[in-house]
Scaffold this motif. Structure first.
Motif, PDB file in Angstrom:
ATOM      1  N   ARG A 188     -59.874  78.757 -49.780  1.00  0.00           N
ATOM      2  CA  ARG A 188     -60.353  78.811 -48.587  1.00  0.00           C
ATOM      3  C   ARG A 188     -58.418  78.442 -48.895  1.00  0.00           C
ATOM      4  O   ARG A 188     -58.507  77.456 -49.716  1.00  0.00           O
ATOM      5  CB  ARG A 188     -61.064  78.383 -47.797  1.00  0.00           C
ATOM      6  CG  ARG A 188     -61.714  78.876 -47.824  1.00  0.00           C
ATOM      7  CD  ARG A 188     -63.344  78.108 -46.763  1.00  0.00           C
ATOM      8  NE  ARG A 188     -63.751  77.111 -47.715  1.00  0.00           N
ATOM      9  CZ  ARG A 188     -64.399  76.013 -47.405  1.00  0.00           C
ATOM     10  NH1 ARG A 188     -64.540  76.924 -46.020  1.00  0.00           N
ATOM     11  NH2 ARG A 188     -64.869  75.459 -47.573  1.00  0.00           N
ATOM     12  N   PRO A 243     -60.250  72.637 -43.635  1.00  0.00           N
ATOM     13  CA  PRO A 243     -59.754  74.668 -44.209  1.00  0.00           C
ATOM     14  C   PRO A 243     -58.972  75.137 -42.888  1.00  0.00           C
ATOM     15  O   PRO A 243     -59.608  74.759 -41.191  1.00  0.00           O
ATOM     16  CB  PRO A 243     -61.445  74.752 -44.060  1.00  0.00           C
ATOM     17  CG  PRO A 243     -62.069  73.962 -43.309  1.00  0.00           C
ATOM     18  CD  PRO A 243     -61.828  72.439 -43.019  1.00  0.00           C
ATOM     19  N   SER A 302     -63.344  77.705 -52.914  1.00  0.00           N
ATOM     20  CA  SER A 302     -64.089  78.478 -52.308  1.00  0.00           C
ATOM     21  C   SER A 302     -62.733  79.489 -51.689  1.00  0.00           C
ATOM     22  O   SER A 302     -62.754  80.853 -51.333  1.00  0.00           O
ATOM     23  CB  SER A 302     -64.358  78.240 -50.905  1.00  0.00           C
ATOM     24  OG  SER A 302     -62.902  77.388 -49.912  1.00  0.00           O
ATOM     25  N   GLU A 348     -58.613  82.052 -40.858  1.00  0.00           N
ATOM     26  CA  GLU A 348     -56.789  83.068 -41.709  1.00  0.00           C
ATOM     27  C   GLU A 348     -56.282  83.873 -40.998  1.00  0.00           C
ATOM     28  O   GLU A 348     -57.170  83.384 -39.485  1.00  0.00           O
ATOM     29  CB  GLU A 348     -57.966  84.446 -42.484  1.00  0.00           C
ATOM     30  CG  GLU A 348     -58.172  84.060 -43.816  1.00  0.00           C
ATOM     31  CD  GLU A 348     -57.743  83.359 -44.860  1.00  0.00           C
ATOM     32  OE1 GLU A 348     -56.767  84.307 -44.976  1.00  0.00           O
ATOM     33  OE2 GLU A 348     -58.230  82.068 -45.560  1.00  0.00           O
TER      34      GLU A 348
END
Length: 207
Positions: free
Chosen positions: A23, A34, A21, A37
């Motif tokens: 991530r 996860p 992904s 950001e």
């Protein structure tokens, strides 16, 4: 199609794991979790401060290497699943970094690093409470919290809230009462003695 985890990973397995992904993740009880950001100001401060510290170490022949966004293996009991944190800046011992350069394994803090710097975001309790306890337990010699936007609670950064740098230093396995720096206060670090930086100069790296 993203990869999924069917059984807990070790730290080494996690470093080699990729869900496809793009991530970023941390390891919690063997399971990749996860991360959100960072915003642009947060990211600029990390990049500029990390670069400054790396140059400072080279120019002053300090035995450290500064690297951003590196995984740190946390302390776990033999019966526990492994955990990690993706620290904003990790201060590695130079000899440990050189050792990793001879290995094909991912560059990460497999052993307790001398220093860790976290730049505070909205989830400030992680930096001031959870990570503080984790890094103390791990034996990180110096833990620096950079709260450039005054996100933290008033018990940590005062009232009215103001941008603050907090430095915890380890002694006999425990963090001493923190040193707090604001405005034109000059930073007092054991890892970087005589570093010519004020708190405001560090905050300005986010702008």
């Amino acid at each position: 199609m993203y990869a999924t985890v069917t059984q807990p990973l070790t730290f080494e397995e996690f470093l080699a794991w990729d869900d496809g992904s793009g991530r970023e993740f941390e390891l919690l009880d063997g399971i990749p979790v996860p991360l959100s950001e960072p915003n642009a100001n947060h990211e600029d401060l990390i990049e500029r401060l990390c670069s400054y510290l790396e140059n400072h170490c080279q120019e002053n022949d300090l035995p450290y290497v500064s690297r951003q966004s590196k995984q740190v293996r946390l302390k776990t009991a033999p019966t526990e699943k492994e955990k990690s944190r993706k620290a904003d800046i990790v201060i590695f011992a130079r000899v440990e970094w050189q050792r990793m350069k001879t290995s094909s394994s991912s560059a990460a803090a497999y052993i307790p690093p001398p220093g860790i710097i976290e730049v505070v975001s909205n989830n400030w309790k992680d930096d001031y409470l959870t990570k503080l306890a984790e890094y103390e337990d791990l034996g990180v010699f110096e833990y620096i919290i950079v709260d450039y936007a005054a996100f933290g609670g008033i018990r940590f950064i005062g009232s009215p809230k103001q941008p603050t740098i907090t430095i915890y230093q380890l002694e006999d396995g425990e963090y001493l009462p923190p040193k707090v720096f604001r405005g034109q206060d000059r930073i007092d670090s054991r890892l970087f003695p005589n570093i010519p930086l004020t708190a405001e100069q560090i905050f300005a790296m986010s702008r």
